[in-house]
Each structure stands twice: as C-alpha cells, then as structure tokens.
Design an enzyme around this catalytic site. Sequence first.
Site, PDB file in Angstrom:
ATOM      1  N   HIS A 117       1.222  -1.036   0.013  1.00  0.00           N
ATOM      2  CA  HIS A 117      -0.129  -0.079  -0.220  1.00  0.00           C
ATOM      3  C   HIS A 117       0.605   0.984   0.353  1.00  0.00           C
ATOM      4  CE1 HIS A 117      -3.184   2.694   1.620  1.00  0.00           C
ATOM      5  NE2 HIS A 117      -3.497   2.504   1.175  1.00  0.00           N
ATOM      6  N   ASP A 141       3.118  -3.794   7.866  1.00  0.00           N
ATOM      7  CA  ASP A 141       2.024  -2.943   8.104  1.00  0.00           C
ATOM      8  C   ASP A 141       0.781  -3.671   8.075  1.00  0.00           C
ATOM      9  OD1 ASP A 141      -0.450  -2.138   6.691  1.00  0.00           O
ATOM     10  OD2 ASP A 141       0.005  -1.798   4.647  1.00  0.00           O
ATOM     11  N   GLN A 195      -4.989  -4.553   6.808  1.00  0.00           N
ATOM     12  CA  GLN A 195      -5.366  -5.295   6.473  1.00  0.00           C
ATOM     13  C   GLN A 195      -5.770  -6.531   8.143  1.00  0.00           C
ATOM     14  OE1 GLN A 195      -7.851  -4.773   4.852  1.00  0.00           O
ATOM     15  NE2 GLN A 195      -7.651  -2.843   4.125  1.00  0.00           N
ATOM     16  N   LYS A 232     -10.151   0.264  10.740  1.00  0.00           N
ATOM     17  CA  LYS A 232     -10.475  -0.955  10.030  1.00  0.00           C
ATOM     18  C   LYS A 232     -10.723  -1.950  10.803  1.00  0.00           C
ATOM     19  CE  LYS A 232      -7.569   0.833   6.306  1.00  0.00           C
ATOM     20  NZ  LYS A 232      -7.960   0.822   5.075  1.00  0.00           N
ATOM     21  N   CYS A 255      -5.318   2.397  -3.902  1.00  0.00           N
ATOM     22  CA  CYS A 255      -3.521   2.606  -3.475  1.00  0.00           C
ATOM     23  C   CYS A 255      -2.607   1.886  -3.117  1.00  0.00           C
ATOM     24  CB  CYS A 255      -3.569   3.272  -1.758  1.00  0.00           C
ATOM     25  SG  CYS A 255      -4.487   5.108  -0.940  1.00  0.00           S
TER      26      CYS A 255
HETATM   27  C1  LIG Z   1      -2.467  -2.567   2.988  1.00  0.00           C
HETATM   28  C2  LIG Z   1      -2.947  -1.101   3.907  1.00  0.00           C
HETATM   29  N1  LIG Z   1      -1.808  -0.199   4.382  1.00  0.00           N
HETATM   30  C3  LIG Z   1      -2.041   0.663   5.276  1.00  0.00           C
HETATM   31  C4  LIG Z   1      -3.206   1.720   5.241  1.00  0.00           C
HETATM   32  C5  LIG Z   1      -3.591   2.596   5.150  1.00  0.00           C
HETATM   33  O1  LIG Z   1      -4.880   2.724   6.609  1.00  0.00           O
HETATM   34  P1  LIG Z   1      -4.819   4.063   6.558  1.00  0.00           P
HETATM   35  O2  LIG Z   1      -5.595   4.678   6.300  1.00  0.00           O
HETATM   36  O3  LIG Z   1      -5.888   4.065   8.194  1.00  0.00           O
HETATM   37  O4  LIG Z   1      -3.422   5.300   7.946  1.00  0.00           O
HETATM   38  C6  LIG Z   1      -4.412   0.428   4.296  1.00  0.00           C
HETATM   39  C7  LIG Z   1      -5.391   1.049   4.453  1.00  0.00           C
HETATM   40  O5  LIG Z   1      -6.439   1.531   3.110  1.00  0.00           O
HETATM   41  C8  LIG Z   1      -3.890  -0.553   4.291  1.00  0.00           C
HETATM   42  O6  LIG Z   1      -5.494  -1.714   3.609  1.00  0.00           O
END
Ligand SMILES: Cc1ncc(COP(=O)(O)O)c(C=O)c1O
Lengths: 151, 151, 411, 411
Positions: free
Chosen positions: D122, D199, D202, D225, D365
């Site tokens: 991401h 990270d 998910q 999430k 993203c």
């Molecule tokens: C794999 C992953 N990493 C990072 C993020 C970023 O999370 P956040 O937007 O809550 O900072 C997301 C969600 O959008 C994600 O799915």
Amino acid sequence: MGLDKLNQLYRAVILDHASNPHHHYVVPDATNEKTLHNTTCGDTINLSLRLDSNGTITDIGFTGEGCTISQASASMLTDVMLGKSRDEGLAIAKIFSDLAIGKEHSAKEVKLLGDAQVLTEIMEFPARIKCATLAWWAFQRALSDEPREEN
Amino acid sequence: MGLDKLNQLYRAVILDHASNPHHHYVVPDATNEKTLHNTTCGDTINLSLRLDSNGTITDIGFTGEGCTISQASASMLTDVMLGKSRDEGLAIAKIFSDLAIGKEHSAKEVKLLGDAQVLTEIMEFPARIKCATLAWWAFQRALSDEPREEN
Amino acid sequence: MPNLEQLRQDFPELHQSMNDERLAYLDNAATSLKPVAVIKRLTTFYQHENANVHRGTYQLSFNATKQYERAREIICHFISARDSHEIVFTRGTTEGLNLVASTYGEQNIQPGDEIVITIAEHHSNLIPWQQLALRKRAILKYINLTSNGEVDLDDAKRKITAKTKIVAVTHVSNVLGNVSPVKELAELAHKNGAIIVVDGAQAVCHIPVDVQALGADFYAFSGHKMLGPTGIGVLYGKKVLLEQMSPYQFGGEMIEDVQLENSEWAQVPQKFEAGTPNIAGAVGLATAVEYLERLGMEKVQARDEELMAYLLPRLVSTSGVKVYGSTDPKQHIGVISFNINALHPHDVATALDMEGVAVRAGHHCAEPLVHSLGVNSTVRASLAFYNNFADCDQLIKAIEETKEFFNGGAR
Amino acid sequence: MPNLEQLRQDFPELHQSMNDERLAYLDNAATSLKPVAVIKRLTTFYQHENANVHRGTYQLSFNATKQYERAREIICHFISARDSHEIVFTRGTTEGLNLVASTYGEQNIQPGDEIVITIAEHHSNLIPWQQLALRKRAILKYINLTSNGEVDLDDAKRKITAKTKIVAVTHVSNVLGNVSPVKELAELAHKNGAIIVVDGAQAVCHIPVDVQALGADFYAFSGHKMLGPTGIGVLYGKKVLLEQMSPYQFGGEMIEDVQLENSEWAQVPQKFEAGTPNIAGAVGLATAVEYLERLGMEKVQARDEELMAYLLPRLVSTSGVKVYGSTDPKQHIGVISFNINALHPHDVATALDMEGVAVRAGHHCAEPLVHSLGVNSTVRASLAFYNNFADCDQLIKAIEETKEFFNGGAR
Ligand SMILES: Cc1ncc(COP(=O)(O)O)c(C=O)c1O
Ligand SMILES: Cc1ncc(COP(=O)(O)O)c(C=O)c1O
C-alpha cells in the site's frame, strides 16, 4: 433503485463517444499540454493542443485510460474546443467546471457545451463528477499560466 | 466529600517530614545520583548517595522542589535506606513501587518501609501516586546499571 | 445566547458529581466539555454514515466525503479563511505546529537564520522551533514579556529583524490568559520578510478569530478545546505557502501518481492529509463550530468576560492568593493562574478536587513562562461560557477551606 | 460466535438501504462498520468521562488517564506484545509507518544502505520508504510476487542482503488478500542485521496477530478498519528500538524538561505522543478490541473463511469475471479483486452501487501492484465477519445485471 437509473448516466451519446472517441491522439507540435490523474481510480488524461499566433485552437487531442464517462467527456471536449479561441475555450471550460460544483448557468451558456451538455446529468451521480470533469480541468490547466509542475 | 478525607492523605507524620525534611542535602562524593522530574507538575527530585566498597549505603540525601507528598516521601526514603546494602535498598524500593501500582505485599514486607508505610494510603488519591513514588524511582534509577541518560 | 440554565443542559458532564461534591469544571483550557449536539452527531455518523472518504464510488462513501469536505467549509468560514483549501485537518494544535516546522521550516530555514518566539509559548509552539533551530544551526530568540505578562512589543521590535524567517506566537496564553498583539507582530514579521505562525489553541473557543484580519500565515488549533471530539484539529495556512510546501506524511490520498522510484504529490490540502483522516472527528468538529456560531462568538466572548469580571476580583482579594498576569479581567481570556501562600499547587489541586473543583496544577506545558513568574508551577482555573457564578463561588469557598486545612487544622 | 443474525444487530449501518436497495457493504477493507458497543462507549465517554489525560490532578482527569492507559494494556494483550510501553497511539497505519521511517529510518539509514519492500505494498508502506531512500541516497528494492500474487521468497532471499537495513512488508495485501510470509521474512531480515516493519492494516480484523511470534520489530495498524473509531491507530515497536529513537513530534506530554535551548525527552511511549492524543479514540478502540476478543479471533477468522469459501468460487465461475490472485479462498483474507470483461471498474462500481452493493474501484492505493496485474484498476469486494451469504449473492446478481446492462441493453 436498480439499474434503470443507469440509463440516465450512460446515454447512447456517451457510450458512442466512449467506444469511438474523437481526436484520440497526441497533437504533433502541441503548444500546450497537460496530464492529469484521477486519484480515485488511477485513470489518466493527457490533453494536448496547438494554439496558433491568433490564439486559436487549431488542433486538440487526448489520450489516456479511463472509464466510459471520462473518455466520453474528453472526446466531447475536443469536439467543442476545436477552432475556438483560447479565451472562448476557457470560458466554456469554466461553465462545465461550475456546473460540476453545483453552480447555475443560463440555458444559452450551457448550450455552448455541445454534446457535453448531456454530462450535466452526472450531478445525479456525484461519485462520478470527477470522472466527467477531469478532461476539462486538464484543458484549463494546459492553458493556464500557472507555473505549476509541467508534465 | 469535602476536605475531611484530606486528613487521610496529609497525616501528621507526612506534614512533619515535609516541613522538616531529613537528609536534605547533596551527598558529598556521591557514588550514585539521579535527578527525576515529575512531568505533571514540573517538580524535581535529586537523589544522591554513597556506596562503600561493601555495597552499603553510608550516606544518602535529596534536594529539589516538590509538593508535600513528594518531599515527605523523599525524606522518609532517606531514613529507611541509610545503612542498608544496595540489594536490601533495591528490594525495599521495589516493595514501594509495587504497592504504588496496586500489587500486594505481606505485612512484614510493608513494615520495611518505615515511616513511608503511611504513604500507602496514597492509593486512595491516585492522582498523587506519582508524587509519592518519584523519590523511590530516583533511588532505583540511581542504583540501576541502565546506561540511560545520566544527569 | 439562550437562557443559561438551558444552555448548561446541553453539556451532560456539567451535571455530575466529583468526589461526591457538585462538579465545578474549571479546567476548560485543558479540554472543553462536549455538547449533546456533537455527541449525537458522532453517534449518527457511526450508526448510519460511516464510510471511508475520497476514493468511494458508492453513495455511502460519497456522502461521507461530502460531510468531511463540508466540515472544511464550515471551519473555513468560522475563522474567515479565504478558501477551504487552506484548511488542513490535523490531530490537534501540536501536530499543526509540527507540520509547519517540519515542512515550511525544514525547507526555508538556513544556518544563521533566526526564529523568534515569545517566552510565553506552550511547549507545542516552542520545542518544534527549538529543535528546528538545533537541526539547522539557526538561532532561536525569545521575545520577553512586560511585568504584566504581556508580549513586550519594544522587545519584539528588537528581536524581529531582517534575519528573522519565522515568528511563532500564541494568540492567547494558556497560563496567563492574555491576548498577544498578533496583528502588530504579523506586520513586524512581514515587514522583515518573515512569516508568522499563530498558536490559536486557547483563542478559538473564546474570541472571534479572523485569520485574514490577524495577518496570520499559519494558524493552528485543536477541536477538543472547542467543544469538538479528541483527535481532530486544524491547521490554516495561506494557500501560496501550502502549495510551496512538501508533504508532511506519505501514504494514501496525498499522491497523484506513484512510480517505483518517485511520486507526484496531490494538491493542497490533500497533500498534507496522508492516510485515512479522522473523518468522524472532522464531522463532529463541524457540529461544534455550528454550535458556537449559533451562540455567536461575540456572545460567547461577552459571557466569558462576565464570568471573569466576577471571578478575578474575588480571587485577587482572597487573602494569601497571588494571581499572575494582569489585573484586567479582559486580559484573562478564560484563564487565571494563581498560587496560595506557600502551598504547593499540587497539594492545592488535591484539596480543591475533594471539594469538587477541577483545576490544573503544574507548569501547564509552558515551563519557561512559569519559571519567569519565579515559580515552578501554578494552580490554573479556566472558564468556558457554560460555567456559572456558582462555579466561581465554589472555587473561592474551596480555596478558603484549603487554606484553613493546611494552615489551621492539620498543619 | 453468537447467533449470526443477532451479531448483525450489533451493526446498525448494516440495516439501512443504499439507493433504495438493501445495502451489501463490501468495502470493509476501506473501513469497517462500528458495533453499538463502540458507539455507546464513545457516547458515555463524552457525556461523563471526558477530561484531558496525564497532567490531571483531579478525579475526572485521573480516570480519563486510567481509561486511556487501560486501552494500551488491552491492545498490548490483543497483539501479544510483551509490554504496554511498546504500544504507541497514532492516527492510523499511515502515521505509524511514517513515524518509523522518520525516526528509526532517519537515524539509521546511510547512503548506499538498502531498504527492501514488496511490490504489493500500500502507498502508506511504500512512499515513506521511497522518500527516505531519496533523502538518504539509499537504495529501495522491491521483492517480486509469484504469478499467484504471493511474496516470492526466493526473490526475497536475493534482495535481502547484508546491506539491507529495513524490510517493510504488508501482513495481508489490501488488493489480493493473501498473507505474506512475515515470519520467514523476519528471519531473513534479522539474519542480515535488518529490522522488519509490518503493515498490519488488513490483518488485525481478520486473523489472530502475535507480534512476538511473527518476529515483527514494528507493527502498524488502524482502529477504523477493526471496528474502532476514525483517527486512532497503533504502532507496536520493540521497546529497545523505541527507546533508541528520537521523538517524532514535539509538544506537550513528550518531554521531561524544557530549557530555553534544549529539552529532555520523556520515556516511551509518551516520547512519541506529543500533544493531546485522541483519548476517546483510544478508549473506543479498546472497546472494539474487547468486542473482537469476546467473539474470539479464531472464530472471526473461521467466519471470514466460510464467507470467502462461498463467494470466491461463485465469482470465479461467473462468466466474464477475472479474479486476481490465488484461487485458494484461504489466500483471500477478506479481499477479492476482479474485473469484468472490458468494463472499466469505475463503471462497474457505479452499477453495483445502484444495486446497493458497496465496493471500491481503483488502484486501492497500491499502484505498483495493480499495474503488475496488467491493469490500471480493479473492482474490490471486501468482507467482514458480519457479512452474510445474502451479501455475496447480491454481489453476484448485481454483476450479472451489470454485464447485461453494458453488453446487452444500452451498449
Ligand atoms: C494494507 C494497508 N496499509 C495501509 C493502509 C492505510 O491505513 P490508514 O489509511 O488507516 O492509515 C491501508 C488502508 O487503507 C491498507 O489497506
Ligand atoms: C496555547 C496552547 N498551545 C498548544 C496546545 C496543545 O494543544 P494539543 O494538546 O491539543 O495539541 C495547548 C493545549 O494544551 C495550548 O493551551
């Protein structure tokens, strides 16, 4: 609601433009050019055009990937803008951008949009407004004097 | 509730220690020393002590600014620790820290705290636990081998 | 301003007890209480409108985006910014000020440049500049205060020079409650080619704020101090400055295009809002602002002044109490710092707590200022428009009893 | 797991319509819905417990601090961290990853060092490293995926070398839904003297997470999430690493002592939590975690697998639909990405929206990954344990109708 309402968005004229886009090329010897991304979906529009010494748009084209709406909108834009002066073009693009953010314009002004008039129905599908306006923003940015990142 | 309950916190012995603190000085030729801040109120406690070659605390003193509770607690600590070995001292300090975070100890162990036993009533005033424990943490940090920021 | 008792009904937390006494909540400078309207808005959002913003292609997500961007508009209007693109959502004042120091500051400060702040700054408007100066081998200068605790404009004229690149100042002091001459400082800064960063944490809930009239280049504040939720705040920045600045954090929403080797940033304010923002927080903050606008900030200010005009003289004339700062109630925007005889503020606060009075004791995250008063800490009582005279009376009475307890009875 | 229909009653947003159709919320990877317990906890906090934390000398503030620190304990336990001091509250995953890049990364990366990530990251776990590499003249390397979309461990072995200082990897892909071999990558990283940053955005809402068993040095995730409020997230970091790191933001709460010229930092985790944190957010997140623990993460995972085992084969066998990634439902943790014939995902998402089905269309993203699939964007349906078979059926039916609309009727 179901898919019936979709007919309102995907009019025949839109589907036509999308499957057979007009001016789908990069203008050779373009004087102005801009690539914009739709951050929502990763789509891109590249808009290129040639202004002659009188400030008339003597050629205009677009490339890039996108959804039905963004492709159709770009195609319609090129039809409208070809042969217009820089200032006329910007005025028309402003009408479109204004409609997209909910401002009103007279019926006479809206007519200037040509086929793209049909896209004003997009207001019923707010999530798609950005798709419809991307090409028009690219046009404005290509012609504006902003010293911003040039592609 | 009113102020009656305050008597439970501000016992005579605490007020005595606070107004006439014992060992209120910097130990000359200290072998160990630590300054800690109470971030809540900006108070500081400097604790200094001298260990002889047998590991016995032959002198201990404190300076710094603080509220009634923190001053009294530091004063009581110096009384208890003087003459103890390093390990005995650390064991006693651990009893105090444990009580502060709600852990239980036997009556016999609690007795080792001397006058500072009275501070265990502080649990009724959770916002003041930090004031009471600051000196004891400083003692532990002064004796611990952590290579952390030394003042 | 509606009937006062009715208004107090809007704040459920006012109507509870603390240590079995009536609660007099006088720590509003730390965080404000929340009106029912804000709490309900959060509930409704989470029950029926919750969705992620910006990238949604469905109705729910589009609506959430609309609410989030509408919050930006409402806040833009509230502080009289020119354009809602000048409103960046942050976690709070602290993050807003750090953002400016880490982006604008990092990009524009050179060795030998000067950063000018006042001695009255909250740590959040002090340490970011101090650390920036250390990183850049720049010079951090402090404007002194007059004996009244006000920013000394003569000293400001000496300290702000052609070498100054950034002036950072609090709008209202969180220790003394006085208002800084932001407009004059902004003119001084601009005349010298510097920008001015204003810490509005203590101002926005008490006085009408017009960032353009103030001449602020950046203006940071926190939602939780102005009836809003925790975890949301605002950084206002002039668009031309925001556009020059590099991003603060990197992630979703803040890029136009990612290639394996480099990326192209989105436009402002998205460039500064990487990742999923505090959506419900922004929506709740908008409701808080609408609540304040419904009351009218002039009326809120008048009510604050009324309370302060009541409390300050009573406190000043209580024997043994030393009040810091001005004796003019209008120079105490919601805040009074004081001490009682030789009693330690922490001991005082515990006693007041037993009497149901919530105040703060300490350095209030403004150690340099508090030390300049010649003490390590003070007791701070801070008011909001929903306080009443009974709260003030309860404080005075509790102070009398505290004095008696420590000087009479036990001691 | 309690009765399913009963459990669905806990999520008010499930029971509303979208575009006059039954809502099938299949965008859980973007943000989850919130159970009543969490919404109620926020309400109660704001009504009766709201106060600032850490510096309070009165009962209310002490209790708020206790709730906030209790949230840290609960989260510590949830991810099997050793010590609650290893739990730093952030705004979300994005901030957590940026924090590590800006502090640990900034301090430890030298020119020529290598940072290794995967092509599946991401943007939040890509751009911070990309920009760090650019700032430091370090080298950013990408581990490739197998044709199945899984992290290619052979390639990882080639890419992770003695020059590697940081490995950053997603636990579960937000596009393909597969689980990365975090444990193996952690071993590779550690063998080469590098640290591993995970990270977990998910993962935490779908599978039991044990940061110690995984060997993660840092593990970041978002509250929103996993049934929690927006604006709150967690960065787990090994204590010895956190202790070495310099602060991320500067302000209140994160300093021991401020002098005019320099400051002394507080201990972890306060060092990383400058300013007033999202107190209600942390408290609400703790309630979300307690809700998940009451269900049991094993049961949540089993339910996810049951739903996926139902949906995936149906989707795969729908003519014209291309599903990306594995055909094994166990390698789709909550997530399926797909496309329909030549239809643009955005057009598909609009059609599904009209049928009440909330899905996402775009690059999610994760542009490098999506481009590696040979497309610019996909449609993504993502499940949570509170979805049901009817949601899956509604998606399949809506896809059929969408195909018909674009290929038959209008087109
Ligand atoms: C794999 C992953 N990493 C990072 C993020 C970023 O999370 P956040 O937007 O809550 O900072 C997301 C969600 O959008 C994600 O799915
Ligand atoms: C003047 C001032 N500046 C900055 C802050 C920091 O605000 P926050 O903690 O919401 O980031 C505060 C409040 O504590 C304050 O009073």
